[in-house]
Design a protein around this motif. Structure first.
Motif, PDB file in Angstrom:
ATOM      1  N   LEU A  52      -7.155  -7.651  -6.412  1.00  0.00           N
ATOM      2  CA  LEU A  52      -8.131  -6.642  -6.016  1.00  0.00           C
ATOM      3  C   LEU A  52      -7.482  -5.560  -5.160  1.00  0.00           C
ATOM      4  CD1 LEU A  52     -11.547  -8.386  -5.182  1.00  0.00           C
ATOM      5  CD2 LEU A  52     -11.155  -6.447  -6.710  1.00  0.00           C
ATOM      6  N   ASP A  53      -6.618  -5.963  -4.243  1.00  0.00           N
ATOM      7  CA  ASP A  53      -5.931  -4.969  -3.415  1.00  0.00           C
ATOM      8  C   ASP A  53      -5.108  -4.019  -4.287  1.00  0.00           C
ATOM      9  OD1 ASP A  53      -7.001  -5.979  -1.105  1.00  0.00           O
ATOM     10  OD2 ASP A  53      -5.254  -7.219  -0.597  1.00  0.00           O
ATOM     11  N   GLY A  54      -4.418  -4.581  -5.281  1.00  0.00           N
ATOM     12  CA  GLY A  54      -3.642  -3.740  -6.190  1.00  0.00           C
ATOM     13  C   GLY A  54      -4.515  -2.814  -7.002  1.00  0.00           C
ATOM     14  N   LEU A  55      -5.666  -3.316  -7.415  1.00  0.00           N
ATOM     15  CA  LEU A  55      -6.596  -2.491  -8.184  1.00  0.00           C
ATOM     16  C   LEU A  55      -7.100  -1.321  -7.343  1.00  0.00           C
ATOM     17  CD1 LEU A  55      -7.844  -2.627 -11.049  1.00  0.00           C
ATOM     18  CD2 LEU A  55      -9.826  -3.749 -10.014  1.00  0.00           C
ATOM     19  N   MET A  56      -7.409  -1.577  -6.046  1.00  0.00           N
ATOM     20  CA  MET A  56      -7.856  -0.508  -5.163  1.00  0.00           C
ATOM     21  C   MET A  56      -6.778   0.556  -5.006  1.00  0.00           C
ATOM     22  SD  MET A  56     -10.971  -1.195  -4.335  1.00  0.00           S
ATOM     23  CE  MET A  56     -11.067  -1.873  -5.989  1.00  0.00           C
ATOM     24  N   ALA A  57      -5.513   0.126  -4.924  1.00  0.00           N
ATOM     25  CA  ALA A  57      -4.416   1.089  -4.791  1.00  0.00           C
ATOM     26  C   ALA A  57      -4.299   1.960  -6.037  1.00  0.00           C
ATOM     27  CB  ALA A  57      -3.111   0.341  -4.534  1.00  0.00           C
ATOM     28  N   GLU A  58      -4.498   1.368  -7.213  1.00  0.00           N
ATOM     29  CA  GLU A  58      -4.426   2.139  -8.451  1.00  0.00           C
ATOM     30  C   GLU A  58      -5.557   3.171  -8.517  1.00  0.00           C
ATOM     31  OE1 GLU A  58      -4.491  -0.565 -11.685  1.00  0.00           O
ATOM     32  OE2 GLU A  58      -2.647  -1.598 -11.100  1.00  0.00           O
ATOM     33  N   VAL A  59      -6.761   2.769  -8.143  1.00  0.00           N
ATOM     34  CA  VAL A  59      -7.899   3.691  -8.169  1.00  0.00           C
ATOM     35  C   VAL A  59      -7.682   4.816  -7.166  1.00  0.00           C
ATOM     36  CG1 VAL A  59     -10.387   3.903  -7.831  1.00  0.00           C
ATOM     37  CG2 VAL A  59      -9.465   1.873  -8.942  1.00  0.00           C
ATOM     38  N   ARG A  60      -7.161   4.479  -5.984  1.00  0.00           N
ATOM     39  CA  ARG A  60      -6.870   5.503  -4.990  1.00  0.00           C
ATOM     40  C   ARG A  60      -5.903   6.544  -5.554  1.00  0.00           C
ATOM     41  NH1 ARG A  60      -7.016   5.698   0.350  1.00  0.00           N
ATOM     42  NH2 ARG A  60      -7.350   3.460   0.580  1.00  0.00           N
ATOM     43  N   GLY A  61      -4.906   6.090  -6.291  1.00  0.00           N
ATOM     44  CA  GLY A  61      -3.933   7.017  -6.854  1.00  0.00           C
ATOM     45  C   GLY A  61      -4.548   7.979  -7.847  1.00  0.00           C
ATOM     46  N   ARG A  62      -5.638   7.586  -8.487  1.00  0.00           N
ATOM     47  CA  ARG A  62      -6.255   8.445  -9.503  1.00  0.00           C
ATOM     48  C   ARG A  62      -7.333   9.366  -8.931  1.00  0.00           C
ATOM     49  NH1 ARG A  62      -5.505   3.606 -12.657  1.00  0.00           N
ATOM     50  NH2 ARG A  62      -7.631   2.871 -12.264  1.00  0.00           N
ATOM     51  N   ILE A  63      -8.121   8.898  -7.943  1.00  0.00           N
ATOM     52  CA  ILE A  63      -9.244   9.721  -7.469  1.00  0.00           C
ATOM     53  C   ILE A  63      -9.237   9.961  -5.966  1.00  0.00           C
ATOM     54  CG2 ILE A  63     -10.703   8.936  -9.376  1.00  0.00           C
ATOM     55  CD1 ILE A  63     -12.231   7.202  -7.365  1.00  0.00           C
ATOM     56  N   GLY A  64      -8.341   9.314  -5.226  1.00  0.00           N
ATOM     57  CA  GLY A  64      -8.334   9.456  -3.782  1.00  0.00           C
ATOM     58  C   GLY A  64      -7.084  10.135  -3.273  1.00  0.00           C
ATOM     59  N   ASP A  65      -6.828   9.955  -1.998  1.00  0.00           N
ATOM     60  CA  ASP A  65      -5.643  10.492  -1.354  1.00  0.00           C
ATOM     61  C   ASP A  65      -4.536   9.442  -1.463  1.00  0.00           C
ATOM     62  OD1 ASP A  65      -3.667  11.486   0.252  1.00  0.00           O
ATOM     63  OD2 ASP A  65      -4.884  11.586   2.079  1.00  0.00           O
ATOM     64  N   PRO A  66      -3.480   9.718  -2.220  1.00  0.00           N
ATOM     65  CA  PRO A  66      -2.416   8.718  -2.380  1.00  0.00           C
ATOM     66  C   PRO A  66      -1.802   8.278  -1.058  1.00  0.00           C
ATOM     67  CG  PRO A  66      -2.163  10.483  -3.988  1.00  0.00           C
ATOM     68  CD  PRO A  66      -3.208  10.924  -3.016  1.00  0.00           C
ATOM     69  N   GLU A  67      -1.914   9.126  -0.028  1.00  0.00           N
ATOM     70  CA  GLU A  67      -1.352   8.784   1.279  1.00  0.00           C
ATOM     71  C   GLU A  67      -2.343   8.007   2.142  1.00  0.00           C
ATOM     72  OE1 GLU A  67       1.825   9.391   1.867  1.00  0.00           O
ATOM     73  OE2 GLU A  67       1.889  10.226  -0.168  1.00  0.00           O
ATOM     74  N   GLY A  68      -3.573   7.846   1.678  1.00  0.00           N
ATOM     75  CA  GLY A  68      -4.573   7.134   2.458  1.00  0.00           C
ATOM     76  C   GLY A  68      -4.269   5.648   2.539  1.00  0.00           C
ATOM     77  N   THR A  69      -4.850   5.005   3.526  1.00  0.00           N
ATOM     78  CA  THR A  69      -4.568   3.586   3.744  1.00  0.00           C
ATOM     79  C   THR A  69      -5.826   2.722   3.848  1.00  0.00           C
ATOM     80  OG1 THR A  69      -4.472   3.939   6.146  1.00  0.00           O
ATOM     81  CG2 THR A  69      -2.388   4.085   4.914  1.00  0.00           C
ATOM     82  N   ALA A  70      -6.995   3.318   4.025  1.00  0.00           N
ATOM     83  CA  ALA A  70      -8.208   2.532   4.237  1.00  0.00           C
ATOM     84  C   ALA A  70      -8.633   1.830   2.951  1.00  0.00           C
ATOM     85  CB  ALA A  70      -9.337   3.427   4.737  1.00  0.00           C
ATOM     86  N   ASP A  71      -9.056   0.590   3.067  1.00  0.00           N
ATOM     87  CA  ASP A  71      -9.649  -0.125   1.941  1.00  0.00           C
ATOM     88  C   ASP A  71     -11.010   0.518   1.665  1.00  0.00           C
ATOM     89  OD1 ASP A  71     -11.038  -1.942   0.260  1.00  0.00           O
ATOM     90  OD2 ASP A  71      -9.889  -3.637   1.063  1.00  0.00           O
TER      91      ASP A  71
END
Length: 449
Positions: free
Chosen positions: A162-181
């Motif tokens: 799940l953590d990895g999935l959140m990182a992938e979604v962040r890379g597509r629609i969020g701030d790649p430099e962000g850290t918050a879950d």
């Protein structure tokens, strides 16, 4: 403790709720939104209008977003998908596609509404990711406590996945430099439950505020034959929520048999939105042995059957004031609304967070758990007899109810959101999808855009 009113004047703020097309996730926002509006703030929603507008009612501001609905767009889970496989299906086939489809609409809503705070449903991760990318403070609306009470303890591979999935979604629609879950705001998590039911948090405990259920009047979506209910007899409600009827034909049939065996002792209302009982129950010449089926949206006449009423939809909050027990799938919203009224439960969890919530009910002493896929009418009937006849179940339900009411509900949630909005900067830099930057003032007492 409850915070019944503000002790100081708070300038008008703007709050944007980002919600999924799931009734149990939208309903808790209604009370919070009503409280914020009563305090002079402006409120809007971002979500799929065909679901959100129906629940918020006419006059609400809803910014339309695209996205799949459970049962459509490849998100139709087979009834036998349970456990980790169901969680994987939920995220890969529904929640992640939902996040990516919602993201453009959420960005537009933030750009047009200019909220001081975004309130993102815990499973609508587009809300937190887009808000973080655009520099807007955001809070989490947690309509289930499963993820921060150690539900994934003992399953480190699933947690890591799940953590990895959140990182992938962040890379597509969020701030790649962000850290918050995106499931847990770094500033505020509103949990619509209490420790008396959910237990102490094992995760994000420093940010979680247990405010109890947010209970508010809802737009009328169904009539109901209230005269059918006999005040001299107990009443039971059987419901599997709005997203589980695909799996419910066998279970509802067993429930029907169980309550039929107790005809005359209590009345039962069975919610059957897809008409699975009508398809599963053969016609019988004796009306007393056939469930009375009523589409209460269209035909509000009282049927002749005085023991069982099968409805496509019911006004659940109002009906809970009149029932003595509830049989359900352990959906968090249904469980909390039931316990808010001090009513004990028979819980039959199907998948997702439902086994965790069912365990909470049992641990609190407020109900009995049965196996959804295997329970038979005899065992269901015995469980119903117990929660109706043994005072300890009602006493435990009333104890949880008292904790809910003390927690403050929508009033407490609104106060926490006001504090977060006040802590936010008066201005912030917005970065639209085009890549340009725009600075604007979010405080706007006059309500003008």
């Amino acid at each position: 403790m409850s915070e019944p009113s503000r002790t100081r004047e708070v300038p008008p703020r703007r709050f944007l709720f980002v919600v999924p097309p799931l009734v149990g996730h939208v309903n808790p926002t209604l009370g919070v939104a009503a409280e914020l509006t009563a305090r002079g703030h402006q409120v809007a929603w971002a979500g799929m209008p065909e679901v959100v507008q129906r629940l918020t009612g006419q006059g609400a501001t809803v910014y339309p977003c695209a996205g799949p609905v459970l049962g459509e767009g490849g998100a139709d889970r087979p009834p036998d998908v349970r456990g980790p496989a169901a969680l994987k299906f939920l995220w890969e086939r529904f929640l992640v596609p939902l996040a990516e489809a919602l993201a453009p609409g959420v960005a537009r809503a933030i750009g047009e509404f200019r909220p001081d705070v975004v309130i993102a449903d815990q499973q609508t991760v587009a809300g937190g990711l887009v808000a973080e990318r655009l520099g807007v403070r955001w809070a989490t609306s947690a309509t289930t406590s499963a993820e921060f009470t150690g539900a994934l303890d003992g399953m480190p591979k699933i947690d890591a996945w799940l953590d990895g999935l959140m990182a992938e979604v962040r890379g597509r629609i969020g701030d790649p430099e962000g850290t918050a879950d995106p499931r847990f705001s770094p500033d505020l998590v509103l949990a619509f439950t209490t420790e008396e039911l959910a237990g102490r948090p094992a995760r994000a405990g420093d940010r979680i505020h247990y405010v109890g259920p947010s209970i508010a009047e809802r737009p009328a979506t169904a009539d109901f034959p209230w005269a059918w209910l006999d005040p001299a007899r107990p009443a039971v409600l059987v419901t599997l929520g709005t997203a589980n009827t695909d799996a419910g034909a066998r279970f509802l049939t067993e429930c029907l048999e169980a309550v039929r065996a107790r005809a005359g002792r209590f009345q039962t209302v069975i919610v059957d939105p897809d008409g699975v009982l009508a398809r599963a129950t053969p016609a019988a010449p004796d009306v007393r042995n056939t469930p009375a089926t009523l589409d209460v949206q269209n035909t509000p006449a009282a049927p002749d059957d005085k023991d069982v009423l099968v409805c496509r939809y019911v006004p659940q909050l109002t009906l809970l004031k009149r029932v003595n027990a509830v049989v359900c799938h352990a959906g968090h919203n249904t469980v909390c609304e039931t316990l808010w009224h001090g009513v004990p439960l028979v819980v039959a969890p199907i998948r997702d967070d439902q086994p965790v919530v069912a365990a909470q009910v049992v641990d609190a002493g407020a109900g009995i758990r049965v196996r959804f896929g295997r329970v038979r009418a005899a065992a269901l009937g015995e469980a119903l007899d117990a929660v109706l006849d043994e005072p300890r179940y009602r006493a435990a339900a009333e104890r949880v109810s008292a904790s809910f009411r003390t927690a403050g509900g929508a009033t407490a949630a609104a106060a926490h959101l006001e504090r977060l909005a006040t802590a936010s900067a008066v201005t912030h830099v917005e970065r639209p999808a085009t890549g340009t930057a725009a600075t604007h003032t979010t405080t706007n007492p006059g309500g003008e855009r």
